[in-house]
Scaffold this motif. Structure first.
Motif, PDB file in Angstrom:
ATOM      1  N   GLY A   8      -4.824  -9.146  11.465  1.00 59.20           N
ATOM      2  CA  GLY A   8      -3.903  -9.303  12.533  1.00 59.20           C
ATOM      3  C   GLY A   8      -4.334  -9.393  13.801  1.00 59.20           C
ATOM      4  O   GLY A   8      -4.709  -8.497  14.478  1.00 59.20           O
ATOM      5  N   ILE A   9      -4.444 -10.678  14.433  1.00 57.01           N
ATOM      6  CA  ILE A   9      -4.883 -11.149  15.665  1.00 57.01           C
ATOM      7  C   ILE A   9      -6.056 -10.316  15.884  1.00 57.01           C
ATOM      8  O   ILE A   9      -6.420  -9.917  16.962  1.00 57.01           O
ATOM      9  CB  ILE A   9      -3.852 -10.781  16.827  1.00 57.01           C
ATOM     10  N   VAL A  80      -0.065  -6.010   4.914  1.00 58.93           N
ATOM     11  CA  VAL A  80       0.500  -5.686   3.530  1.00 58.93           C
ATOM     12  C   VAL A  80       1.438  -6.502   3.200  1.00 58.93           C
ATOM     13  O   VAL A  80       1.748  -6.935   2.286  1.00 58.93           O
ATOM     14  CB  VAL A  80       0.787  -4.029   3.793  1.00 58.93           C
ATOM     15  N   ALA A  81       2.717  -6.614   4.125  1.00 60.41           N
ATOM     16  CA  ALA A  81       3.813  -7.600   3.907  1.00 60.41           C
ATOM     17  C   ALA A  81       3.397  -8.903   3.641  1.00 60.41           C
ATOM     18  O   ALA A  81       4.130  -9.501   2.481  1.00 60.41           O
ATOM     19  CB  ALA A  81       4.714  -7.421   5.283  1.00 60.41           C
ATOM     20  N   ALA A  82       2.454  -9.420   4.246  1.00 63.09           N
ATOM     21  CA  ALA A  82       1.991 -11.051   3.840  1.00 63.09           C
ATOM     22  C   ALA A  82       1.260 -10.811   2.537  1.00 63.09           C
ATOM     23  O   ALA A  82       1.492 -11.924   1.818  1.00 63.09           O
ATOM     24  CB  ALA A  82       1.304 -11.537   5.112  1.00 63.09           C
ATOM     25  N   TRP A  83       0.685  -9.880   2.331  1.00 58.99           N
ATOM     26  CA  TRP A  83      -0.059  -9.764   0.915  1.00 58.99           C
ATOM     27  C   TRP A  83       0.922  -9.870  -0.108  1.00 58.99           C
ATOM     28  O   TRP A  83       0.839 -10.604  -0.939  1.00 58.99           O
ATOM     29  CB  TRP A  83      -1.063  -8.771   1.045  1.00 58.99           C
ATOM     30  N   THR A 262       6.710  -7.921  16.319  1.00 59.67           N
ATOM     31  CA  THR A 262       6.438  -9.231  15.587  1.00 59.67           C
ATOM     32  C   THR A 262       5.178  -9.825  16.090  1.00 59.67           C
ATOM     33  O   THR A 262       4.637  -9.821  17.067  1.00 59.67           O
ATOM     34  CB  THR A 262       7.719 -10.117  15.949  1.00 59.67           C
ATOM     35  N   GLY A 263       4.460 -10.203  14.914  1.00 58.18           N
ATOM     36  CA  GLY A 263       3.173 -10.883  15.035  1.00 58.18           C
ATOM     37  C   GLY A 263       2.657 -11.469  13.843  1.00 58.18           C
ATOM     38  O   GLY A 263       3.336 -11.438  12.669  1.00 58.18           O
ATOM     39  N   PRO A 264       1.518 -12.052  13.898  1.00 61.45           N
ATOM     40  CA  PRO A 264       1.007 -12.804  12.926  1.00 61.45           C
ATOM     41  C   PRO A 264       0.132 -11.747  11.744  1.00 61.45           C
ATOM     42  O   PRO A 264      -0.373 -10.712  12.210  1.00 61.45           O
ATOM     43  CB  PRO A 264      -0.018 -14.037  13.228  1.00 61.45           C
ATOM     44  N   ALA A 265       0.020 -12.337  10.487  1.00 61.40           N
ATOM     45  CA  ALA A 265      -0.889 -11.778   9.616  1.00 61.40           C
ATOM     46  C   ALA A 265      -1.756 -12.848   8.938  1.00 61.40           C
ATOM     47  O   ALA A 265      -0.988 -13.711   8.465  1.00 61.40           O
ATOM     48  CB  ALA A 265      -0.224 -11.018   8.810  1.00 61.40           C
ATOM     49  N   ALA A 266      -2.942 -12.625   8.858  1.00 63.57           N
ATOM     50  CA  ALA A 266      -3.764 -13.948   8.469  1.00 63.57           C
ATOM     51  C   ALA A 266      -4.775 -13.406   7.184  1.00 63.57           C
ATOM     52  O   ALA A 266      -5.272 -12.426   7.163  1.00 63.57           O
ATOM     53  CB  ALA A 266      -4.467 -14.601   9.404  1.00 63.57           C
TER      54      ALA A 266
END
Length: 278
Positions: A8-9, A80-83, A262-266
Motif C-alpha cells: 500500500g503506497i 487484505v480487502a483487495a486480496w 482511502t487509498g490504493p492496494a497493489a
C-alpha cells in the motif's frame, strides 16, 4: 507455503491465506521471511483467517518485520480487502466488517486496487494508548536525548507519537524516530510520525514504525497525524497525507465520529516459501 506480495503506497506485505487453519509461525521464522536479503522481504506479515468475531467476515493477523505482533495496520487492511476481493470473497462496493487483532473495522472495495476503511474513532486517553503521563494534554513534552520536544499521543489500534516539524529532511529526525519508538513513556513502543503542515487540507509525513523502522508509508500513522492535528483545530475534516510512497485521503469529523482512510492496494507478485525454512 503460498504467499502474495502486496503493498500500500510502498508499505509492503507478505500475505498468507490461512482461512483453513490459523497461521502459526515463530518470531524467528517471521524475521527470516521478512529479511530483504535472504527472505521475501516485507514491513509486515499478514494472515487472512476465519473470523473470531461472528459479526465479521474474516480475521487478519499482523506481525512486524522483527517478529512482534501488531494490533492494526492501515495499509495492510486495504491489501487484505483487495486480496479477498480478487479471491472472490468480497464484492465491490459492499460494506463488510473484518476483524483485526485490535477489533473490527469496516471496509469497502471501491475498485480492484482502491479501498476505503473505517478505522474507528481515534483514542486519546493515555491509559488506552498506552502512554504513561501524569496529565493528558494535546501537546506532551518529552525529552529525547539532549532535545526537548512536544508530541501528540493517540491510538489507532496501535500507539502513535506525532510530532509537527518544519523540515522532514532534518538530520534530527534520524535520532528522534528510533528514540520515540522506544521511549519509556510508551510501554508497548510507538510508531513515531513526523508531520509537516502544508495547509489545512494537506500534510506531509514520515513514520518510524515500531518493529519495522522507517517505512515508505504507514496508514495508521497518516490517520494518527490527521487526528492529532484535527483535535488541535489545525486541519479540516478531509486531508490529503503525502508519504514517501504515495498519498492517502483521511477524513474525520471529530470526536464522536469514526475516521476513514482511502487509498490504493497493489499486488506485486505471488510465490512459495520453502517448507524447510517456513
Amino acid at each position: 507455503m503460498r504467499f502474495s506480495k502486496m503493498h500500500g503506497i510502498g508499505n509492503d506485505f507478505v500475505l498468507i491465506d490461512a482461512r483453513q487453519a490459523p497461521l502459526a509461525l515463530a518470531p524467528d521464522r517471521i524475521r527470516a521471511l521478512a529479511d530483504r536479503h535472504t527472505g521475501i522481504g516485507c514491513d509486515q506479515l499478514l494472515s487472512v483467517e476465519a473470523p473470531r468475531d461472528p459479526s465479521c467476515a474474516f480475521y487478519y493477523g499482523i506481525w512486524n518485520a522483527d517478529g512482534s505482533p501488531s494490533g492494526q495496520c492501515g495499509n495492510g487492511v486495504r491489501c487484505v480487502a483487495a486480496w479477498l476481493h480478487r479471491a472472490g470473497a468480497l464484492a465491490r462496493d459492499a460494506p463488510v466488517r473484518i476483524e483485526s487483532p485490535s477489533g473490527p473495522v469496516g471496509v469497502r472495495v471501491l475498485d480492484p486496487q482502491r479501498v476505503t476503511v473505517d478505522m474507528g474513532e481515534p483514542v486519546f486517553e493515555p491509559a488506552r494508548i498506552p502512554f504513561v503521563v501524569a496529565t493528558a494534554v494535546e501537546a506532551h513534552p518529552l525529552v529525547l536525548g539532549d532535545d526537548a520536544v512536544q508530541i501528540g499521543a493517540v491510538s489507532m489500534g496501535n500507539p502513535h507519537a506525532v510530532m509537527v516539524v518544519e523540515d522532514l529532511s532534518a538530520p534530527a529526525l534520524e535520532r528522534w524516530g528510533p528514540a520515540l519508538t522506544a521511549h519509556p513513556h510508551f510501554p508497548e513502543g510507538a510508531n513515531a510520525g513526523f508531520v509537516q503542515i502544508l495547509g489545512r487540507g494537506h500534510l506531509r509525513l514520515r513514520v518510524h514504525e515500531r518493529g519495522s523502522g522507517w517505512t515508505q508509508a504507514c496508514g495508521t500513522g497518516a490517520c494518527a497525524a490527521m487526528a492529532v492535528l484535527r483535535r488541535r483545530g489545525q486541519v479540516d475534516e478531509s486531508v490529503q497525507v503525502d508519504l514517501p510512497g504515495g498519498c492517502l485521503q483521511i477524513e474525520w469529523a471529530g470526536p464522536g465520529h469514526t475516521l476513514w482512510m482511502t487509498g490504493p492496494a497493489a499486488f506485486a507478485f505471488e510465490g512459495e516459501w520453502p517448507s524447510e525454512v517456513a
